[in-house]
Design an enzyme around this catalytic site. Sequence first.
Site, PDB file in Angstrom:
ATOM      1  CB  SER A 139      21.648 -54.482 111.916  1.00 51.08           C
ATOM      2  OG  SER A 139      22.224 -53.908 110.761  1.00 51.08           O
ATOM      3  CE1 TYR A 152      21.649 -49.224 113.835  1.00 47.78           C
ATOM      4  CE2 TYR A 152      22.954 -50.657 112.410  1.00 47.78           C
ATOM      5  CZ  TYR A 152      21.720 -50.219 112.872  1.00 47.78           C
ATOM      6  OH  TYR A 152      20.569 -50.783 112.372  1.00 47.78           O
TER       7      TYR A 152
HETATM    8  P1  NAD Z   1      12.605 -45.974 112.876  1.00 50.05           P
HETATM    9  O1  NAD Z   1      13.344 -44.720 113.153  1.00 50.05           O
HETATM   10  O2  NAD Z   1      11.501 -45.975 111.916  1.00 50.05           O
HETATM   11  O3  NAD Z   1      12.057 -46.590 114.207  1.00 50.05           O
HETATM   12  C1  NAD Z   1      12.811 -46.580 115.363  1.00 50.05           C
HETATM   13  C2  NAD Z   1      11.858 -46.713 116.489  1.00 50.05           C
HETATM   14  O4  NAD Z   1      12.595 -46.656 117.693  1.00 50.05           O
HETATM   15  C3  NAD Z   1      10.831 -45.581 116.518  1.00 50.05           C
HETATM   16  O5  NAD Z   1       9.543 -46.099 116.756  1.00 50.05           O
HETATM   17  C4  NAD Z   1      11.303 -44.721 117.670  1.00 50.05           C
HETATM   18  O6  NAD Z   1      10.231 -44.109 118.359  1.00 50.05           O
HETATM   19  C5  NAD Z   1      11.964 -45.760 118.533  1.00 50.05           C
HETATM   20  N1  NAD Z   1      12.890 -45.179 119.466  1.00 50.05           N
HETATM   21  C6  NAD Z   1      14.001 -44.428 119.217  1.00 50.05           C
HETATM   22  N2  NAD Z   1      14.549 -44.040 120.377  1.00 50.05           N
HETATM   23  C7  NAD Z   1      13.773 -44.572 121.356  1.00 50.05           C
HETATM   24  C8  NAD Z   1      13.836 -44.503 122.755  1.00 50.05           C
HETATM   25  N3  NAD Z   1      14.785 -43.823 123.405  1.00 50.05           N
HETATM   26  N4  NAD Z   1      12.881 -45.147 123.457  1.00 50.05           N
HETATM   27  C9  NAD Z   1      11.883 -45.830 122.839  1.00 50.05           C
HETATM   28  N5  NAD Z   1      11.776 -45.914 121.511  1.00 50.05           N
HETATM   29  C10 NAD Z   1      12.727 -45.281 120.783  1.00 50.05           C
HETATM   30  O7  NAD Z   1      13.730 -47.033 112.492  1.00 50.05           O
HETATM   31  P2  NAD Z   1      13.662 -48.520 111.902  1.00 50.05           P
HETATM   32  O8  NAD Z   1      14.448 -48.515 110.668  1.00 50.05           O
HETATM   33  O9  NAD Z   1      12.304 -49.053 111.906  1.00 50.05           O
HETATM   34  O10 NAD Z   1      14.558 -49.284 112.970  1.00 50.05           O
HETATM   35  C11 NAD Z   1      14.055 -50.246 113.868  1.00 50.05           C
HETATM   36  C12 NAD Z   1      15.160 -51.211 114.253  1.00 50.05           C
HETATM   37  O11 NAD Z   1      15.580 -51.919 113.098  1.00 50.05           O
HETATM   38  C13 NAD Z   1      16.401 -50.538 114.824  1.00 50.05           C
HETATM   39  O12 NAD Z   1      16.907 -51.311 115.878  1.00 50.05           O
HETATM   40  C14 NAD Z   1      17.349 -50.541 113.641  1.00 50.05           C
HETATM   41  O13 NAD Z   1      18.686 -50.524 114.051  1.00 50.05           O
HETATM   42  C15 NAD Z   1      16.974 -51.851 112.988  1.00 50.05           C
HETATM   43  N6  NAD Z   1      17.377 -51.966 111.581  1.00 50.05           N
HETATM   44  C16 NAD Z   1      16.873 -51.122 110.645  1.00 50.05           C
HETATM   45  C17 NAD Z   1      17.262 -51.285 109.325  1.00 50.05           C
HETATM   46  C18 NAD Z   1      16.708 -50.427 108.243  1.00 50.05           C
HETATM   47  O14 NAD Z   1      17.162 -50.556 107.115  1.00 50.05           O
HETATM   48  N7  NAD Z   1      15.728 -49.592 108.492  1.00 50.05           N
HETATM   49  C19 NAD Z   1      18.189 -52.253 108.980  1.00 50.05           C
HETATM   50  C20 NAD Z   1      18.698 -53.081 109.965  1.00 50.05           C
HETATM   51  C21 NAD Z   1      18.283 -52.932 111.266  1.00 50.05           C
END
Ligand code: NAD
Length: 257
Positions: A139, A152
């Site tokens: 991130s 985080y």
């Molecule tokens: P999201 O909530 O859509 O997806 C998160 C995923 O993680 C889901 O598929 C969920 O099932 C899975 N998950 C959560 N807990 C879990 C567990 N205990 N075991 C297995 N799977 C689990 O979120 P996202 O935004 O797609 O985030 C994905 C990654 O990207 C994360 O690491 C997040 O920190 C990172 N990220 C997101 C953003 C953003 O703006 N969305 C920005 C920077 C980084």
Amino acid sequence: MSLNGKTAIVTGSTSGIGLGVARELSRAGASLVLNSFSDREEDHALAAELAQETGNPVRYIQGDMSKGAECRALIETAGACDILVNNAGIQHVAAIDEFPTEKWDAIIAINMNSAFHTTAAALPMMRKAGWGRVIYVASAHGLTASPYKSAYVTAKHGVVGMTKVVALETAQEPITANAICPGYVYTPLVEAQIPDTMEKYGLSREDAIRDVLLQRQPSKEFSTVEQIGGIAAFLCSAAAEQITGTSISVDGGWTAL
Ligand code: NAD
């Protein structure tokens, strides 16, 4: 580029960025493993739909990424791992002196420790296969901080550090390790932050998005899961063979500030 014959495992890939990355890697020819902790009928149906869409094999394997043994079991059950995308992640926003301990522990376990366990289980398979790509979805918060996101920011900085160590430990092998550092990508994780932000600052949805969520993103645009998927596919291409140990920012200029 063809990833035919390569097995790609994407943690937390039934929604958001993980699903976007899985879709791009499947389109590029990889045999895909989708993962989440839920094991619902929809998860298996999603795997079948993606396979239908791309014409390449897609399996769903349940595994709770908050538990080290299940992280390792995910890789072992898949039986092969040429491309590992550590993506599973959760968020909680609170001042550090009010941060619930169970939330802290869950964020550190899912966002950081899981990547240690999956990487440790996957590297021997990559070495045996003679090729590997480890991708950490970190991130902008792996490179810079924001208030109220202590767990985080700590976990994501840890993942960026882990990326560098894995790159150095594999530097003379045909294996690379890199982090993708998105700013704000429009996904359920971001959507979940919008109501709290509206309430906290007394703003409309539109203003909360532009003035608070995207406050530090100079482009004032979310990036897309397709863009993150495209970068993951690029990291698996021949052009990226010498890219290792680095963080690729996809943040509309946030970390240039
Ligand atoms: P999201 O909530 O859509 O997806 C998160 C995923 O993680 C889901 O598929 C969920 O099932 C899975 N998950 C959560 N807990 C879990 C567990 N205990 N075991 C297995 N799977 C689990 O979120 P996202 O935004 O797609 O985030 C994905 C990654 O990207 C994360 O690491 C997040 O920190 C990172 N990220 C997101 C953003 C953003 O703006 N969305 C920005 C920077 C980084």
